[in-house]
Structure formats: structure tokens, C-alpha cells
Design an enzyme around this catalytic site. Structure first.
Site, PDB file in Angstrom:
ATOM      1  N   LYS A  63      -9.035  -8.403   8.033  1.00 42.42           N
ATOM      2  CA  LYS A  63      -9.656  -8.700   9.321  1.00 42.42           C
ATOM      3  C   LYS A  63      -9.586  -7.476  10.217  1.00 42.42           C
ATOM      4  CE  LYS A  63      -5.743 -10.610  11.907  1.00 42.42           C
ATOM      5  NZ  LYS A  63      -5.702  -9.822  13.146  1.00 42.42           N
ATOM      6  N   HIS A 110       0.829  -1.211   0.000  1.00 42.54           N
ATOM      7  CA  HIS A 110       0.000   0.000   0.000  1.00 42.54           C
ATOM      8  C   HIS A 110       0.865   1.263   0.000  1.00 42.54           C
ATOM      9  CE1 HIS A 110      -3.345  -2.715   0.663  1.00 42.54           C
ATOM     10  NE2 HIS A 110      -4.150  -1.712   0.412  1.00 42.54           N
TER      11      HIS A 110
END
Lengths: 291, 206
Positions: free
Chosen positions: B116, B37
Site C-alpha cells: 500500500k 527485505h
């Protein structure tokens, strides 16, 4: 001194792939508490299937095989240097065999060493003890749960927590609330009270070697462990933070002496994939046990 | 019953999903976590793409449109035939990508993010604006999820390390739960608010 490299590889494999019975039983019980068809029940069913499949196929329960943390107790005359060499060799082999993910990353550059070996990586604690045999505990501590750990210095005006068991309770509840589902709930909370910043946290994480069903020899801490276990579950965060009855599988605490000026409450959060095993080497016989 | 989603996913399919829905995902998706990212933001979004990264950019631009990014750092084995295989591949904690995720969803036209622990307001807003959802996989269920990874098609930026590289994978019936939808609803926000109220009650007793 016996070369235990191959046995250490087996210890790593077993720890990574075979969840201990106390944790599996607690997860099985947790499943029966959740409402049928709920996301919480679904999460626990998936977890239990995964535990079973990992054991059968010899594959890691979780891809985050974490920081390998070794606790070594060796008899008089043992060599820390040789034991360290064997542990390093075993970690390299276990990484090649895909029991461990290469996880040692240089802090600033982010460069992965590729073999799980780095500066103070893996973590190894040594203690010479009075027994005539070697004991090595291994815990695989994942990063997501490690990030949910915390250290409070009390009195803390923002909680507010005082320098007594009531203050400890507030700190633990605060940490459990802040963790939400991020540490792969339902987790296990280890608490170190007192000590300095380092020994306090080491003591907190050592609690994860305890059997989930054991009793604290200190009656005050035993009562608080049970109370906090109940109260944290009342928060309703639930498995994976989906909402539900089981947020933690247990709370384990220990206290240390401290200097009068300091009062630390350290929290080590362990995910449901509570991977820890103990190996003993006695008269050439090697055995691997669960806590 | 789980809703079946196959890549490429349409905006209409995403808009039909609500928090709590189960999803069974199939198709070609990419893994990408912390370093990936940061790399995307620095090289493709905030800065002009350097020539050295052009090929990776073109591949991701094509591959991520109407597809999915999975927050995962797998354990990977090289098989005897030289192909890669995922051995363990559960989700990693997503909140670390919160500073980047909204911009990545918008720039690449992602339809879903799998991870998650949930994400924050910026990501929730990007999901609403661009028609995307956050899918929660079961943390730690790494062997089971690896079973739904049928093929590793390619790997990019392996110099970031095995966990941090972009792995292009074909998944089949990857089970997830929608915990943040494209209508501004977040299960994580709800649970946080409920547990905070409960915490106040518990702390009120001595």
C-alpha cells in the site's frame, strides 16, 4: 480494588474488532461523495465490507494492531502498580487470542518479544481524578499512520509558517500533503499547538479520542478545524491516495501553554481504522463505549 | 471487471496491465516486509549466501520466480490441528522497502509486488526493466483479505518474528489495483503532482 483483567481483554477485543459508529458513518458518507466505479469508491466499499466482517467475526479490523495506548483515570486510593499489572496481563491474553498482533520489537536488535510486552510497551498514561470510578481509554495506533505524524517548530522559514493560527494552518496542510495516502487515508488529523515537544504530541494524539462530529469549545480552533477539513479534502489525494474527494474524515485541534521561546505544532495522523474505545468501571459495573 | 492473474505469471500478462486496472490474483505467493527485505539483500544479493541460509535461498529462488511478494505482517492463529491460519492480513506501507525492492525484483524475477502507499523511482524503473507491476491492496482491510488467503503452506525465518517472517500462502481472488505499471506510469506520482499544485493554490489564500 477490583481485578479488571478480563474486562480489559474485552476492551482490547472490542477496540480491535468493532469500529466506532462515528467513524463508520463518516466512511459511509465519504463513499457517497466518490464517483461510481472509481478506485476511490472501490476502496471505501472494501473498507466498509471489512468493517462489517470484522465486527461479525470478531477478527481485527487491521492486522497492524499498532501500539496499544491506554489512558487511565483512577479515583483517589487507586493503585497504578496494580492497574499496570492488569493491563499487562490483559495485553498478553489478547495477543494469545489473536486480537492483537505481537508488535513489541526491541529497537536495535529487532527482536520481537512475542507477547506485546516490552520496555514502555504498551503505552500507559495515568491520571488520578476527582470522580469515584475508573475510566480507561484505549487507542490502537498503527505504525503506517504513526509514521505520517510530524512536529513543526515555528517560525519555520521553509514553509514559511508564523507563530499564529495562520502558521498552524500551513503546518497542518504541509503534513497532510506529505502524508499522501501513506497513512491509510481517509485519516483523521489530531493537532497539538504549544506545550513542549512531548506534551504537544501527547495532546495531538489525545484528539483522536474525540467524537468526529463534536465541536471545539474554542471558536477560533473550531473554525480552523472545519476549514482545514475542507481544504485538505480539496487536495484530492483521496482514499488510499487513489485520488478522490475524501482525504481526511476530520481535523481536531487543541492548544497548550508554552514557554515564550518555543512554538510547536504537532500532528498525530490516525488511519481510517481509528480504533478507540472507553471502558468505565463504576460500583462493580463495567461498560465499554465508543467516544 | 478485474483481470485474472494466476501464478506463475508471464511477462506478457504483466505488460498488458496499465495503471488503474483491477486485478484478481490467485496462486502461491510469499509475504515479506522490512526485516525480510533487509535479510534478502544482506544474505543473497549483496553478500555470498551463508551455508545456514542456503535452504531458505533455494526455496525463495524457486518460489518467487514469476510470482509475487506481499508486503504484509499478518495476525496468525495456530489451529487445533496444528496448522497456521491467517486471521488478519492487510498490506503494510511499501515505501520502506524502496531501497531494496528493485534489486529483489531483478534477482528473483518477481512479477508483482503487493502493498500500500506506492513506491518510488527505483522500483518503478525495475518494474519497467524486468516486467513487473506494483499492486495496491486496500490498507486496513485485513479481515477481508485474510478471507482470500486459503492456505498457509509454510513459514520461513520465523525467528524474525511473526510479522516479519516469510509466509508462503495460497491466495484466491485477492483483489488489487495496479498503481505502478511496467511502462513507467505511477498513479502515486500523478496524485502527488496534482495535490502539490492544489496545495499551492490553497496556500495562496490567506
Amino acid at each position: 480494588m477490583q481485578d479488571t483483567t478480563e474486562q480489559l481483554v474485552e476492551l482490547i477485543k472490542t477496540t480491535s474488532t468493532d469500529l466506532s459508529p462515528d467513524v463508520e458513518q463518516a466512511l459511509t458518507e465519504a463513499r457517497t461523495q466518490e464517483q461510481g466505479g472509481s478506485a476511490a469508491e472501490g476502496a471505501l466499499l472494501t473498507i466498509l465490507n471489512n468493517v462489517d466482517m470484522s465486527r461479525r467475526t470478531g477478527r481485527p479490523i487491521c492486522q497492524d494492531t499498532g501500539t496499544p495506548i491506554f489512558h487511565v483515570w483512577y479515583p483517589e486510593g487507586g493503585s497504578q502498580r496494580k492497574l499496570r499489572e492488569q493491563i499487562v496481563a490483559a495485553v498478553k491474553i489478547a495477543t494469545e487470542r489473536s486480537f492483537l498482533r505481537p508488535n513489541a520489537v526491541e529497537a536495535l536488535s529487532g527482536k520481537n518479544s512475542g507477547d506485546n510486552i516490552g520496555k514502555d510497551f504498551p503505552t500507559i498514561h495515568f491520571d488520578e481524578w476527582e470522580n469515584d470510578y475508573l475510566k480507561i481509554g484505549l487507542m490502537l495506533k498503527g505504525g503506517g499512520s504513526e509514521n505520517c505524524g510530524a512536529q513543526y517548530s515555528v517560525p519555520s522559514p521553509e514553509l514559511p509558517a508564523t507563530r499564529d493560527i495562520k502558521g498552524v494552518r500551513k503546518a497542518v496542510l504541509d503534513a497532510a500533503f506529505k502524508a499522501q495516502g501513506l497513512g491509510c487515508a481517509p485519516g483523521i488529523i489530531g493537532v497539538g499547538i504549544g506545550g513542549d515537544r512531548v506534551t504537544s504530541m501527547v495532546k495531538a494524539k489525545e484528539q483522536h479520542f474525540r467524537h468526529l462530529g463534536d465541536h471545539n469549545p474554542d471558536p477560533e480552533l473550531d473554525a480552523m478545524e472545519k476549514r482545514l477539513h475542507r481544504e485538505i479534502n480539496e487536495l484530492g489525494i483521496g482514499p488510499m491516495g487513489f485520488g478522490g474527494k475524501t482525504t481526511v474524515l476530520g481535523v481536531k485541534m487543541a492548544q497548550l501553554h508554552r514557554v515564550p521561546a518555543s512554538f510547536f505544532v504537532s500532528i498525530g495522523y490516525m488511519c481510517w481504522a481509528d480504533r478507540r474505545k472507553i471502558m468505565t468501571v463504576k460500583d462493580g459495573d463495567v461498560s465499554i463505549q465508543s467516544p | 471487471m478485474a483481470t485474472k492473474l494466476t501464478v506463475p505469471i508471464s511477462e506478457e500478462q504483466i505488460r498488458a496491465l496499465k495503471v488503474g486496472d483491477q486485478v484478481s490474483l490467485s496462486g502461491v505467493v510469499f509475504t515479506g516486509r522490512d526485516a525480510a527485505h533487509k535479510y534478502m539483500i544482506e544474505n543473497f544479493i549483496d553478500g555470498a549466501c551463508p551455508d545456514s541460509e542456503k535452504a531458505t535461498y533455494d526455496l525463495l529462488k524457486k518460489g518467487l520466480a514469476n510470482s509475487v511478494i506481499y508486503h504484509c505482517g499478518p495476525v496468525v492463529r495456530t489451529r487445533d490441528d496444528g496448522k497456521y491460519e491467517f486471521v488478519a492480513a492487510g498490506p503494510t506501507t511499501s515505501i520502506r522497502e524502496e531501497p531494496y525492492q528493485g534489486a529483489v525484483i531483478s534477482h528473483f524475477g518477481l512479477r508483482a509486488v503487493i502493498g500500500k502507499g506506492g513506491m518510488g523511482d527505483k522500483t518503478l524503473a525495475a518494474c519497467k526493466e524486468h516486467g513487473a507491476v506494483y499492486l495496491h491492496a486496500i490498507g486496513g482491510a485485513a479481515t477481508l483479505i485474510a478471507e482470500s488467503v486459503k492456505e498457509v503452506l509454510s513459514v520461513h525465518k520465523l525467528d524474525l518474528g511473526v510479522p516479519e517472517a516469510f509466509w508462503e500462502i495460497r491466495v484466491e481472488d485477492f483483489l488489487c489495483v495496479v498503481t505502478m505499471d511496467s511502462h513507467g506510469d505511477s498513479l502515486h506520482d500523478r496524485i502527488r503532482a496534482q495535490s502539490e499544485a492544489k496545495l499551492r493554490d490553497i496556500l495562496a489564500s490567506p
